[in-house]
Write a protein that holds these residues in place. Structure first.
Motif, short mmCIF file in Angstrom:
data_model
loop_
_atom_site.label_atom_id
_atom_site.label_comp_id
_atom_site.label_asym_id
_atom_site.label_seq_id
_atom_site.Cartn_x
_atom_site.Cartn_y
_atom_site.Cartn_z
N ALA A 2 18.12 -21.27 -0.74
CA ALA A 2 17.78 -20.54 0.49
C ALA A 2 17.64 -19.04 0.25
N LEU A 3 18.62 -18.43 -0.43
CA LEU A 3 18.57 -16.98 -0.61
C LEU A 3 17.38 -16.54 -1.47
N PRO A 4 17.18 -17.16 -2.66
CA PRO A 4 15.98 -16.77 -3.43
C PRO A 4 14.69 -16.97 -2.64
N THR A 5 14.61 -18.08 -1.91
CA THR A 5 13.40 -18.33 -1.13
C THR A 5 13.20 -17.25 -0.08
N LEU A 6 14.30 -16.90 0.59
CA LEU A 6 14.22 -15.88 1.64
C LEU A 6 13.76 -14.55 1.05
N THR A 7 14.34 -14.17 -0.09
CA THR A 7 13.94 -12.91 -0.74
C THR A 7 12.45 -12.91 -1.05
N LEU A 8 12.02 -13.96 -1.74
CA LEU A 8 10.61 -14.03 -2.12
C LEU A 8 9.71 -14.03 -0.89
N THR A 9 10.12 -14.77 0.14
CA THR A 9 9.31 -14.85 1.36
C THR A 9 9.11 -13.47 1.96
N LEU A 10 10.22 -12.71 2.06
CA LEU A 10 10.12 -11.38 2.66
C LEU A 10 9.11 -10.52 1.92
N VAL A 11 9.19 -10.55 0.58
CA VAL A 11 8.29 -9.72 -0.22
C VAL A 11 6.84 -10.17 -0.07
N ILE A 12 6.63 -11.48 -0.21
CA ILE A 12 5.27 -12.02 -0.17
C ILE A 12 4.64 -11.84 1.21
N VAL A 13 5.43 -12.13 2.24
CA VAL A 13 4.88 -12.03 3.59
C VAL A 13 4.39 -10.61 3.85
N ALA A 14 5.18 -9.63 3.42
CA ALA A 14 4.79 -8.24 3.65
C ALA A 14 3.44 -7.94 3.01
N HIS A 15 3.30 -8.31 1.75
CA HIS A 15 2.04 -8.08 1.05
C HIS A 15 0.88 -8.80 1.71
N MET A 16 1.12 -10.11 1.94
CA MET A 16 0.03 -10.96 2.38
C MET A 16 -0.40 -10.58 3.79
N MET A 17 0.58 -10.23 4.62
CA MET A 17 0.26 -9.89 6.00
C MET A 17 -0.60 -8.62 6.04
N ARG A 18 -0.24 -7.64 5.23
CA ARG A 18 -1.01 -6.38 5.22
C ARG A 18 -2.44 -6.62 4.75
N MET A 19 -2.57 -7.46 3.72
CA MET A 19 -3.90 -7.70 3.19
C MET A 19 -4.75 -8.53 4.17
N THR A 20 -4.10 -9.50 4.83
CA THR A 20 -4.83 -10.29 5.82
C THR A 20 -5.33 -9.39 6.94
N ARG A 21 -4.44 -8.52 7.40
CA ARG A 21 -4.80 -7.62 8.48
C ARG A 21 -6.01 -6.77 8.09
N ALA A 22 -5.96 -6.21 6.87
CA ALA A 22 -7.07 -5.36 6.41
C ALA A 22 -8.37 -6.15 6.34
N ALA A 23 -8.28 -7.40 5.83
CA ALA A 23 -9.48 -8.22 5.67
C ALA A 23 -10.11 -8.53 7.03
N ILE A 24 -9.25 -8.87 8.00
CA ILE A 24 -9.76 -9.22 9.33
C ILE A 24 -10.38 -8.00 10.01
N ILE A 25 -9.71 -6.85 9.87
CA ILE A 25 -10.23 -5.64 10.51
C ILE A 25 -11.58 -5.28 9.93
N ASN A 26 -11.70 -5.43 8.63
CA ASN A 26 -12.96 -5.21 7.94
C ASN A 26 -14.06 -6.08 8.53
N LEU A 27 -13.71 -7.34 8.73
CA LEU A 27 -14.66 -8.32 9.24
C LEU A 27 -15.07 -7.99 10.67
N LEU A 28 -14.08 -7.57 11.48
CA LEU A 28 -14.36 -7.31 12.89
C LEU A 28 -15.27 -6.10 13.07
N ALA A 29 -15.41 -5.28 12.02
CA ALA A 29 -16.27 -4.11 12.12
C ALA A 29 -17.73 -4.45 11.85
N CYS A 30 -18.03 -5.72 11.49
CA CYS A 30 -19.41 -6.11 11.19
C CYS A 30 -20.26 -6.03 12.46
N PRO A 31 -21.54 -5.61 12.31
CA PRO A 31 -22.42 -5.55 13.47
C PRO A 31 -22.57 -6.88 14.19
#
Lengths: 289, 322, 548
Positions: B189-218
């Motif tokens: 549980a603890l190793p999983t929780l640690t890894l999850t926190l790190v990965i979620v932070a990265h992945m969430m930021r990148m997903t957000r950036a990708a979607i925002i990029n897409l929403l700016a399309c004409p």
């Protein structure tokens, strides 16, 4: 000319100060922390109460007035080692980042100008290197070369240079394709002029931002290596290593090992805050044009 | 040939090519070993003969090309040679060492991915949709802080609070072949929780950036000007074009997970392949290091290749050529 | 469909459909809000076509999109009212506005290629609004869409809808987008520069089909453009905008016949310039039988021969893909030709840039289309103009500074500009600096690659006048690459017409511009819109008569 240049300079400083006043709290926090760390790193021997690896008492002594953070597993003063570690960890990370920007940056600019087979060869090779996760690649190299400070700088520098190469090449490609570079070539300018007068001044801002991010990354990689026992070697003081050496205290509920870990976290958070603000600033300016 | 098939084959070829170059790099390591390496392994007391015998055993007397071909041939059959460290007493092959460790690491990684990927995508998409809202800003600063921290700091913090202070979860993740599944999950549980926190932070930021990029399309603005509802703009107009960026984000972060595992395994003394590699590097047990590096690199390449192929297969320009 | 062959009927004005009062919109950049639209009044009746014209930064697109109750991201309404058919668009709930968009007010964007979703077939996007809003079922919608495609004279109207956006050309996409805007038979369509990205020969077809369909369904429209000649063909009434304010408003014919404001007149400034042509047998540049290609792909230039007389201007005209810019690259040595030769001053020029000596580099200079990318944003004017002086003429110190000031005077800028960065100057000033940089080398030939295309009309006129004056003063030859016929009239002595990598026609200006023309020249010249509201009608009649 001579009288007017300083005017322009002064207005640049004024503009920078104005920007700073408008900066969000996170950027201010980051800047202050960064300055503090730099001060401690530069004047470590003057600030630290005892020497880097001087044994001052029993091992694992409690926090006290004499030893604010207690002593470590060999009875060395925690606080003093924390201070010296600032110098060691930050210095090595800085050296490695500079090494990576020098090699990666030069190769990236060369590839963007020369194109053709040089670009192809270097790019493909870098692609292959990047196919190995950086920490794994570093571990592999260190297992061969052994962990010394110089090897660390070179190995981490090389690993990181691949990322710097990618970015520099891309940014520089954009500038090289602009008409003013073509105009310089049509004028008959030699390569050094084109590189240092036309290209470099225009790719500097994104590269400076990237330097901040890469420094963070290098710093974290070296700390992780040290924590794994494969970075800086004892008796050198290093935050990552100090966490490893005193980790057992955690199981007794003692937070001492978290101090060096926290020092790392605080520094990287600070850099990230400053870079984030810088990024926001430069992208905002671009939109405005 | 259909351009889609051609492009995918090209990518597969490129992936194999990369794997080939990587294998050469990893293999060449042995040749870079300093001359006194055998002594360092065998100890100062080693005689000339034992050194020569050792070099013969790791094959340094044969020409490099032949050695490489033999090595690759063995690796393909899952045979990585034998460990330096275990050679004195009884012989243990690298494969024997790695197999159980690899299974453990894969267990930890899949457990993390199963939690982190859906969570991060959901958070990222929400933050992109409600850009500059309070939710977005809070999530942003929290994740920026999280990704700035070293994994071991996070790991020890969690250990201190959840295990030592509150005693909710076990602090060490020692498992073996006999551990029951439920018990295994609790210990992880603890190793999983640690890894999850790190990965979620990265992945969430990148997903957000990708979607925002897409929403700016004409064409997204066009969809709004055509009077489409918010949900239809997202589901019908944004999503079909979002697969490529999202898949890339997921692949990048799963690859990051592979590396993050090394440190987290060390903190929680989890018997995974990361720990094994660290021990091997410390002992300079080259065959084991090579095998681990190859496995990590191959995973990494395969993840990126999969992402590439999915982005190609969802690109309308390649799906419907002129 | 038959409408455009007959004289356009004057439409009956219906009741008021759209009304804007004191509209104010502001936009954010770098955390500062500033006004984009500064109090504009606009009235549009049913069935009327209103032209909004203005140069970059006039706020015309922002006003157009405001008619849909919409503001671009980063913009917001901050005053005034918008009423559409009795509905207050400023205060209506979002859901009400959304239901009107696409069905009652629709939009045709400038870049069709970017505005269609790459993931869906054209037909699905065309009928989306009507099926989503339950106006018609899918079968009926598809049948109607095909009917609209054929009315807009799209080739193969039965099948074209089943293609994806990237499989269809730009001009056709623009017509599909018009069909998409028309599906719900809206009361109002906003056309936002629908032909700006197209070549002139394609533009004619798109203009004709848009005009016909708008007339047929008696749809009101707002037509936004920066080209007065184009809007004159489309609109009943024109509003001239500048810096977010109304300059002048009048019915089309009145405005063209008697513009009230000096700014309105400046919108066709370049058309009023005309150079007296002259020529000489003293040739400075001769390009002989040149072939060129990028990589091993198709030939971009195919057996091209042109010549430039000393002290004269040769204009190379052609549409995108004609090879006119490639010709410039061959002359400068950036792209060595695969066949043929370039002679300069009677001697062969080495084909590649690297083989040319400093002296021959000095004698050929180049000016680019976009001064933004042609000037290094980190260099001051002193360095930009000073470098060729030091490089070619070895000027330093005071002599250098004096010469820079002299050059600044020649391009009609005063001494104070010497410390400026490109970012601190306007587009026209930057283009002047580019001219000064070329002039500093004291060249025999300057290649001008679309040097006025990125500038507003009035600035174009100034730059062209400057170039003419410099030519008279220093006997410089220009190889002038452009797609704009008005510019050609203003500056050329001779004209070269290019199409698909080949020279179609070459000769003195008056000769090339007067009939009889080769077929392509005829098509090109006749497609250039003129300042005459009947131009398109007459052209279509003429073309129809010919095909009969």
């Amino acid at each position: 000319m001579e009288t007017k240049v300083p005017r322009a300079r002064r207005s640049k400083t004024a503009a920078a100060l104005r920007e700073l006043k408008k900066a969000p709290w996170s950027a201010w926090f980051g800047l202050i922390v960064l300055l503090g760390y730099t001060f401690v790193a530069l004047f470590a021997p003057l600030i630290a109460p005892s020497k880097e690896s001087e044994i001052v008492g029993d091992s694992y002594m409690e926090w006290s007035a004499l030893y604010p953070f207690g002593t470590d597993q060999l009875g060395r003063d925690m606080l003093s080692r924390m201070i010296f570690a600032a110098q060691n960890s930050m210095g090595i990370a800085l050296a490695a980042t500079m090494f990576s920007f020098l090699t990666g940056g030069i190769l990236g600019i060369m590839a963007s100008i020369l194109r053709g087979w040089f670009d192809q060869a270097v790019s493909r090779f870098i692609d292959a290197l990047m196919a190995i996760p950086s920490l794994i690649f570093a571990l592999m190299m260190l297992s061969i070369l052994g962990s010394t400070a110089i090897n660390l700088i070179i190995v981490i520098g090389v690993v990181d240079a691949t990322r710097v190469f990618r970015l520099t090449r891309a940014v520089s490609m954009n500038v090289v394709s602009l008409d003013f570079v073509e105009a310089a070539r049509l004028r008959g300018e030699k390569l050094p002029w084109v590189v240092f007068r036309e290209i470099v001044p225009n790719i500097l801002p994104p590269l400076i931002t990237e330097f901040g991010l890469r420094y963070c990354f290098v710093f974290l990689t070296i700390s992780s290596l040290s924590f794994l026992g494969l970075g800086l070697q004892p008796p050198t003081a290093d935050w990552g290593l100090m966490v490893k050496e005193n980790a057992t205290l955690i199981t007794y509920g003692d937070i001492t090992p978290l101090l060096p870990a926290g020092a790392i976290a605080l520094l990287t958070v600070a850099i990230n805050f400053v870079v984030d603000w810088f990024l926001h600033k430069t992208s905002g300016l671009r939109d405005g044009q | 040939m259909h351009p889609l098939a051609r492009t995918i084959l090209q990518r597969l070829g490129l992936g194999l090519m990369t794997l080939f170059i990587v294998s050469i790099v990893i293999f060449s390591m042995v040749s870079w070993l300093p001359g006194d390496f055998a002594k360092a392994i065998l100890g100062q007391a080693a005689t000339e003969e034992t050194v020569a015998a050792f070099q013969k055993e790791i094959g340094l007397d044969k020409p490099p090309v032949q050695r490489y071909v033999e090595w690759v041939g063995n690796v393909v059959q899952g045979e990585f040679g034998s460990s330096f460290a275990s050679r004195v007493g009884y012989k243990r092959t690298v494969a024997e060492l790695i197999a159980p460790r690899l299974a453990n690491t894969l267990f930890l990684a899949s457990l993390t991915a199963a939690i982190a990927v859906p969570l991060a995508l959901a958070l990222g998409i929400l933050a992109a949709l409600y850009r500059n809202s309070l939710f977005d800003r809070i999530v942003n600063s929290v994740t920026l802080t999280t990704i700035s921290m070293p994994e071991f700091f996070m790991a020890y913090l969690l250990m201190l609070f959840l295990s030592v202070k509150l005693s909710w979860l076990p602090g060490l993740a020692s498992v073996d072949a006999e551990t029951e599944l439920l018990e295994r999950i609790t210990r992880c549980a603890l190793p999983t929780l640690t890894l999850t926190l790190v990965i979620v932070a990265h992945m969430m930021r990148m997903t957000r950036a990708a979607i925002i990029n897409l929403l700016a399309c004409p064409y997204i603005e066009m969809a709004r000007l055509k009077g489409m509802s918010k949900s239809r703009v997202i589901l019908r107009h944004a999503l079909p074009n979002a697969w490529a960026p999202i898949v890339n984000v997921v692949a990048f972060n799963l690859a990051y997970l592979v590396v993050g595992v090394v440190v987290v395994e060390a903190v929680f003394t989890y018997p995974g392949i990361g720990q094994l590699m660290v021990d091997a590097v410390t002992a300079r047990d080259i065959p084991v290091v090579q095998a681990c590096a190859l496995i990590f690199a191959a995973t990494y390449i395969m993840l990126n290749l999969t992402a590439d192929i999915i982005s190609i297969a969802t690109n309308p320009r390649l799906l419907h050529p002129r | 469909m038959a409408n455009d062959n007959v004289k356009r009927p004057t439409r009956e004005k219906g009741e008021i459909l759209l009304e804007m009062r004191d509209l104010r919109i502001e936009g954010e950049s770098d955390d500062v809000w500033h006004q984009i639209v500064k109090g504009v009044d606009l009235t549009l009746c049913r069935g009327e076509v209103l032209g909004l014209i203005g140069e970059s930064g006039a706020g015309k697109s922002t006003i157009g999109i405001a008619a849909m109750g919409f503001a671009h991201p980063g913009c917001r309404f901050n005053g005034g009212s918008i009423t559409f058919d009795g509905i207050d668009l400023m205060n209506a709930p979002e859901e009400v506005k959304r239901k009107m968009r696409g069905s009652r007010i629709s939009y045709v964007a400038q870049s069709a290629a970017a505005s269609f979703n790459p993931a869906h077939r054209l037909i699905d996007q065309t009928i989306e609004t009507e099926t989503q809003q339950g106006i018609r079922d899918t079968q009926a919608s598809i049948a109607d869409a095909k009917d609209l495609y054929s009315r807009l004279r799209l080739p193969n109207p039965e099948a074209i809808g089943f293609r994806y956006p990237h499989q269809v050309s730009g001009g056709q996409l623009q017509r599909v987008m018009t069909a998409m805007a028309m599906t719900c038979r809206p009361d109002l369509i906003i056309f936002d520069e629908p032909t700006t990205a197209l070549d002139v020969t394609t533009q004619v077809e798109v203009l004709a089909s848009i005009r016909a369909i708008v007339e047929e369904f008696h749809t009101a429209a707002i037509y936004i453009t920066h080209d007065l000649a184009v809007v004159a063909q489309m609109a009943h009434r024109i509003m001239v905008l500048r810096h977010g304010k109304l300059v002048e408003e009048a019915p089309t014919r009145e405005m063209l016949a008697a513009p009230q404001d000096a700014y309105t007149r400046s919108l066709w400034a370049v058309r009023k310039l005309a150079k007296e042509e002259s020529t000489t047998y003293d040739l400075i540049l001769k390009v002989e039988h040149v072939d060129a290609a990028y990589g091993s792909a198709v030939k971009i230039l195919d057996d091209v021969s042109i010549s430039v007389p000393r002290g004269r201007t040769v204009a190379v005209v052609g549409e995108s893909g004609s090879g006119k810019s490639t010709l410039a690259r061959v002359v400068t040595g950036l792209l060595p030709p695969t066949k043929g030769s370039v002679k300069f001053n009677g001697a062969d020029l080495p084909p590649a840039l690297a083989q040319r000596d400093k002296e021959s580099l000095r004698r050929i200079q180049m000016i680019y289309q976009s001064p933004d990318t042609a000037l290094n944003p980190r260099q001051r004017v002193y360095d930009i103009i000073g470098r060729p002086l030091t490089f070619y003429h070895n000027l330093r110190g005071k002599a250098l500074k004096d010469r820079i000031v002299e050059l600044l005077k020649m391009i009609e800028l005063d001494e104070s500009y010497i410390d400026r960065l490109p970012g601190e100057m306007s587009g026209g000033q930057k283009q002047r600096i580019c001219i000064a940089r070329a002039l500093a080398a004291e060249p025999d030939l300057i290649i001008c690659d679309e040097v006025t295309s990125a500038l507003d009309q009035i600035v174009q006129e100034e730059i062209l006048k400057l170039l003419l004056r410099l030519q008279a003063e220093f006997e410089i030859s220009y190889l002038f690459i452009t797609h704009d016929i008005a510019t050609v009239r203003a500056i050329a002595d001779e004209i070269v017409v290019m199409n698909q990598g080949k020279v179609v026609q070459q000769g003195l200006k008056t000769k090339v511009l007067s009939p009889p023309h080769p077929a392509y020249t005829e098509l090109l010249l006749s497609s250039v819109p003129e300042m005459d509201p009947d131009w398109l009608t007459n052209l279509l009649q003429k073309r129809a008569a010919k095909t009969k």
